[in-house]
Design a protein around this motif. Structure first.
Motif, mmCIF file in Angstrom:
data_model
loop_
_atom_site.group_PDB
_atom_site.id
_atom_site.type_symbol
_atom_site.label_atom_id
_atom_site.label_comp_id
_atom_site.label_asym_id
_atom_site.label_seq_id
_atom_site.Cartn_x
_atom_site.Cartn_y
_atom_site.Cartn_z
ATOM 1 N N ASP A 122 0.821 -1.219 0.000
ATOM 2 C CA ASP A 122 0.000 0.000 0.000
ATOM 3 C C ASP A 122 0.853 1.266 0.000
ATOM 4 O OD1 ASP A 122 -2.588 0.916 -0.333
ATOM 5 O OD2 ASP A 122 -2.907 1.278 1.794
ATOM 6 N N ARG A 164 3.591 5.889 -1.449
ATOM 7 C CA ARG A 164 2.244 6.142 -1.980
ATOM 8 C C ARG A 164 2.019 7.626 -2.221
ATOM 9 N NH1 ARG A 164 -2.579 3.108 -1.808
ATOM 10 N NH2 ARG A 164 -4.404 4.390 -2.305
ATOM 11 N N GLY A 182 -3.325 -1.495 -3.146
ATOM 12 C CA GLY A 182 -2.349 -2.011 -2.208
ATOM 13 C C GLY A 182 -2.328 -3.524 -2.175
ATOM 14 N N SER A 270 -9.738 -7.079 3.713
ATOM 15 C CA SER A 270 -9.355 -5.895 2.962
ATOM 16 C C SER A 270 -9.920 -4.624 3.578
ATOM 17 C CB SER A 270 -9.850 -5.999 1.510
ATOM 18 O OG SER A 270 -11.268 -6.069 1.488
#
Length: 273
Positions: A122, A164, A182, A270
């Protein structure tokens, strides 16, 4: 010469040849000299931030061990009065014309109009980068300030962005709404090498207090400028290193499809409901 700034490599050979021929010798090494700096995410094996007195990989074979040997030789020559030695340890340098721009991994996907980019872990790795203008400013201070003689200095941006955030800034600057997905890094090796690096933040307090260093350019506008430059000057094949990653879009599409299927089947894993 008054000053020799040696950035090419071959540090020990150059230092030997320049003994008593320059007043100040600025040797450029890098953060890989620190023990534990080359690990991959999510390993947090090195304490952060990393000051200049941290253990180095003196016993390491290959490049990193030779870097430590070169530093030791420079300071030994400094002690013998052959020149004033200063060491500047480079981070991951980025910016226009930098040969190892991790940012190209994102820029190329924007140019290719990819709808998404796989983001190892991520993008939560904070790896020390240094905008070219900021790094050059510190080298200038190391070459000209009397207080620098006999010291090693970390170099890099004073603020470290997550991988990121780097990708988000690039996509925003180039006006492309790319989705970032991610995924654990072991499934997407090579897609975005910056995000695969273990967190590494260099302590910049010595350069600030001894030399008065401050960033010339904040890392966010620096990242945007790098994105524009790379977009306007895309490197030809062979002009950029593996630091830019791989671009196997067919494989990425398969991984993304499988990941979406898995997270749909297990939504709690998730973060879903």
């Amino acid at each position: 010469w008054d000053v020799a700034v040696c950035t090419y490599g071959k540090l020990r050979m150059l230092a030997t040849q320049l003994a008593f021929k320059t007043q100040r010798f600025v040797g450029i090494t890098g953060q890989p000299v620190y023990r534990g700096a080359a690990r991959r995410t999510p390993d947090g094996g090195i304490a952060l931030p990393v000051p200049e007195w941290s253990p180095r990989q003196s016993e390491s074979a290959g490049y990193t061990g030779k870097v430590a040997e070169g530093e030791d030789q420079l300071f030994a020559q400094h002690g013998r009065g052959e020149f004033e030695a200063v060491i500047v340890r480079y981070p991951g340098v980025y910016g226009p014309r930098a040969p190892i721009n991790h940012e190209w991994a994102v820029v190329k996907r924007v140019i290719d109009r990819r709808p998404f980019m796989l983001m190892p872990h991520d993008g939560m790795s904070y790896f020390q980068r240094g905008y070219a203008e900021n790094v050059a400013w510190l080298v200038f201070l190391a070459a000209t300030r009397p207080e620098a003689a006999g010291h090693a200095f970390n170099s890099g941006d004073e603020r470290v962005l997550s991988a990121r955030r780097v990708a988000e800034l690039i996509a925003d600057e180039l006006g492309w709404p790319m989705e970032f997905i991610g995924i654990p890094a072991q499934y997407v090796s090579g897609v975005f090498p910056l995000a695969e690096k273990a967190p590494l933040i260099l302590d910049m307090s010595k350069a600030r207090t001894l030399l008065g260093y401050r960033d010339r350019v904040d890392p966010e506008p620096a990242t945007r400028e790098t994105a524009r430059w790379l977009s306007d000057h895309p490197p030809a094949d062979g002009e950029i290193t593996s630091a830019a990653g791989t671009f196997d879009y067919a494989s990425e599409d398969r991984v993304a499809a499988m990941w979406r299927e898995a997270t749909a089947a297990f939504p709690l894993a998730s973060g879903g409901k």
